[in-house]
Design an enzyme around this catalytic site. Structure first.
Site, PDB file in Angstrom:
ATOM      1  CG  ASP A 198      -2.506   9.511   1.803  1.00  9.79           C
ATOM      2  OD1 ASP A 198      -2.971   8.353   1.767  1.00  9.79           O
ATOM      3  OD2 ASP A 198      -3.503  10.511   2.114  1.00  9.79           O
ATOM      4  NE  ARG A 199      -6.313   7.027   5.294  1.00 10.47           N
ATOM      5  CZ  ARG A 199      -7.103   6.955   5.830  1.00 10.47           C
ATOM      6  NH1 ARG A 199      -7.385   5.688   6.335  1.00 10.47           N
ATOM      7  NH2 ARG A 199      -7.928   7.747   5.976  1.00 10.47           N
ATOM      8  CB  SER A 248      -7.020   7.432   9.703  1.00 10.91           C
ATOM      9  OG  SER A 248      -6.389   8.874   9.053  1.00 10.91           O
ATOM     10  CB  SER A 307      -8.263   8.032   0.439  1.00 10.03           C
ATOM     11  OG  SER A 307      -6.674   8.051   0.778  1.00 10.03           O
ATOM     12  CG  HIS A 308      -8.973   5.151   2.975  1.00 13.20           C
ATOM     13  ND1 HIS A 308      -9.172   6.820   3.244  1.00 13.20           N
ATOM     14  CD2 HIS A 308     -10.581   5.138   3.548  1.00 13.20           C
ATOM     15  CE1 HIS A 308      -9.894   6.595   3.119  1.00 13.20           C
ATOM     16  NE2 HIS A 308     -11.184   5.678   3.529  1.00 13.20           N
ATOM     17  CE  LYS A 323      -2.735  10.481   5.601  1.00 13.06           C
ATOM     18  NZ  LYS A 323      -4.828  11.266   5.819  1.00 13.06           N
ATOM     19  CG  ASP A 350      -3.785   4.819   0.815  1.00 12.94           C
ATOM     20  OD1 ASP A 350      -2.672   5.206   0.908  1.00 12.94           O
ATOM     21  OD2 ASP A 350      -5.156   5.868   1.441  1.00 12.94           O
ATOM     22  CB  THR A 364     -10.190  14.389  11.672  1.00 13.39           C
ATOM     23  OG1 THR A 364      -9.648  13.976  13.088  1.00 13.39           O
ATOM     24  CG2 THR A 364      -9.220  13.477  10.729  1.00 13.39           C
ATOM     25  CG  ASP A 375      -4.306   9.237  -1.669  1.00 12.65           C
ATOM     26  OD1 ASP A 375      -4.048   7.451  -0.470  1.00 12.65           O
ATOM     27  OD2 ASP A 375      -3.716  10.068  -1.156  1.00 12.65           O
TER      28      ASP A 375
END
Ligand code: G1P
Ligand code: ZN
Length: 542
Positions: free
Chosen positions: A280-281, A364, A112-113, A375, A276, A343, A278
């Site tokens: 999703d954010r 987040s 991810s991030h 997401k 981010d 979460t 990948d």
């Protein structure tokens, strides 16, 4: 030819909030990655000749693991592997591909991030047939399997060409290298009014997107510049790099600072956004105004009907517990249910599958809907664009009108990173033990109304998750939440979530730090953060 490789279990292959995340060096140990993937294949629910989706965010080690996963899938009875070209699939795109092509699941390779590169992080996440992250029962089964694994299977075959679209046979299995972007872009066109956005672009609507040298670059260029007609260069840092250019691909005000500065500048575009590692954010910034992810969720939900995909209204809104209650007020006004989950996106899966919620979000920087089971960063940007184009309003106007109608939840998250694990665990345990004494206690003007250790019973499948963070609720709707991160790779990260509610008619246009000062003091008084950790300030404020 299938080869059987003897293996002994590794300690520490328990998937966290979002899959197994470790340093690249850990994944590079002989058998480490193979043991984990084999454990997934051993427990995954899948028919004979099932199809498996594989893709990642393009970080260092992505291609190596994809090649190995393909060899292992062929030896484990899969019929087809669908892999994104160049090994690239954003997390929401992977979710969509699993759903669209009837995959039995997918391996998403990402941390991810977290930063990428030989010295940085890597991750593997397994998603199930609905396109969403494996639920806890499945991740627990995978973990149990990792503790007993004694062999892994692979076919002996050279690497396939991941860059060339088309089909290859690997043993009895077909590998299809698919366009990473096309399916996803089509899905977006089906949800949003691209014609209206194109018209607004012709009328002068401007956008700045920072893809942070991560996975969304190719998606964003195709969708924003090519399909919607935004100017070339609208997407910055558009080329995915194995080390993300040495940056954290984390779309927050620290790591996407340059975008923030652009958006606060004199000639700012109408909307600024970042995503981010990948994809999703999302980060959403209007001209001169930052929108917290919690507010973004609430504002998107309140205006979603302006987009064709949501014109029929929402079934419900779900948010993770630490996310501000702003969305709950929208749900109440609409007369639809609001859900508060632990979460992690995986908890939204059952609600989306059961048709109980349409839009979900986390503080987040995660927002999404029932179009996939992850997401989706670019989805959030497109919904904002659709709302701006359809309403003719600026982000500032949309936000001000929202707060005037619902009141405002001032919000910030303070992270204390790489705290010694023992120290962080003791802090949380002592906090939990002291909860009974807190109700009625005043911290400055804040009086504790209630507090608990958050537990959740899934309303669809009845599964129970306990110890999901400590909530301190104050009179008047303000709140502090304490939680330990489940995605860190070094020591423990203590997250402190601060929320102050100002009702309609209250102070609605102040700066968040000023409004949250009292809560920051209360958090330290309640959890003794400074005394226990020696930290006088958080490492990251988002
Ligand atoms: C973090 C976020 C959480 C998100 C997860 C995966 O988890 O807080 O909302 O779902 O990353 O992106 P945490 O490190 O807090 O466990
Ligand atoms: Zn992510």
């Amino acid at each position: 030819m299938i080869t059987v490789h003897a293996a002994i279990p590794f300690v520490g292959q328990k998937p966290g909030t979002s899959g197994l995340r470790k340093k690249v060096k850990v994944f590079q140990q002989p058998n480490f990655t193979e043991n984990f993937i084999q454990s997934v294949f051993d427990v995954a629910e899948r028919p004979d000749q099932a199809s498996l989706v594989i893709g990642g965010d393009g970080r260092f080690h992505n291609r190596t693991v994809i090649q190995q996963a393909i060899r292992m899938a062929a030896a484990n009875g899969y019929g087809t592997v669908l892999v994104g070209q160049g090994g690239i699939l954003s997390t929401p795109a992977a979710s969509h591909v699993i759903r669209k092509y009837g995959g039995s699941g997918g391996l998403i390779l990402s941390a991810s991030h977290n930063p990428g590169g030989p010295e940085e992080d890597f991750g593997i996440k397994y998603n199930i047939a609905n396109g969403g992250p494996a639920p806890e029962a499945v991740t627990e089964a995978i973990y149990q399997r990792t503790t007993a694994i004694d062999r892994w299977l692979a076919v002996d075959t050279p690497d396939i060409d991941l860059d060339r679209l088309g089909q290859t046979q690997v043993g009895d299995m077909t590998v299809r290298v698919i366009d990473s972007v096309a399916d996803y872009a089509e899905l977006m066109e089906s949800l949003f009014d691209f014609a209206a956005i194109r018209t607004a672009v012709k009328g002068g609507l401007r956008l700045a997107v920072d893809s942070m040298h991560a996975v969304t670059g190719p998606y964003a260029v195709d969708i924003f510049e090519r399909r919607l007609g935004f100017a070339a260069g609208t997407v910055r840092n558009a080329v995915p790099l194995e080390d993300f250019g040495g940056h954290h691909p984390d779309p927050n005000l620290v790591h996407a600072r340059a975008l923030y500065d652009t958006m606060m500048g004199d000639d700012a575009p109408d909307l600024g956004a970042a995503s981010d590692g990948d994809g999703d954010r999302n980060l959403i910034i209007g001209k001169g105004i930052f929108i917290t992810p919690s507010d973004s969720l609430a504002m998107l939900a309140a205006n979603a009907h302006l987009a064709p995909g949501y014109a029929g209204g929402l079934k419900g809104i779900a948010r993770s517990m630490p996310t501000s209650a702003a969305a709950d007020r929208v749900a109440a006004a609409m007369g639809i249910p609001a859900f508060e989950t632990p979460t992690g996106w995986k908890f939204f899966g059952t609600l989306l599958d059961a048709g109980k919620a349409t839009i979900c979000g986390e503080e987040s920087a995660g927002t999404g809907s029932d179009h996939v089971r992850e997401k989706d960063g670019l989805w959030a940007v497109l919904l904002w664009l659709n709302i701006i184009a359809a309403s003719g309003k600026s982000v500032q106007q949309i936000a001000s009108e929202h707060w005037a109608q619902f009141g405002r939840n001032y919000y910030a998250r303070h992270d204390y990173e790489a705290v010694e694990t023992k120290c962080a665990v003791a802090l949380m345990q002592d906090l939990a033990a002291a909860l009974a004494q807190l109700p009625g206690t005043a911290f400055g003007g804040l009086v504790v109304r209630a507090c608990d250790s958050f537990g959740y019973t899934d309303p669809v499948d009845g599964s129970v998750s306990s110890n999901q963070g400590i909530r301190i609720l104050f009179d008047g709707g303000s709140r502090i939440v304490f939680r330990l991160s489940g995605t860190g790779t070094q020591g423990a990260t203590l997250r402190v979530y601060l929320e102050r509610y100002e009702p309609v008619g209250g102070i609605l246009d102040a700066a968040s730090p000023d409004m949250l000062e009292e809560l920051v003091c209360a958090a330290d008084a309640i959890a003794a953060i400074t005394r226990r950790t020696g930290r006088t300030a958080p490492d990251v404020v988002t």
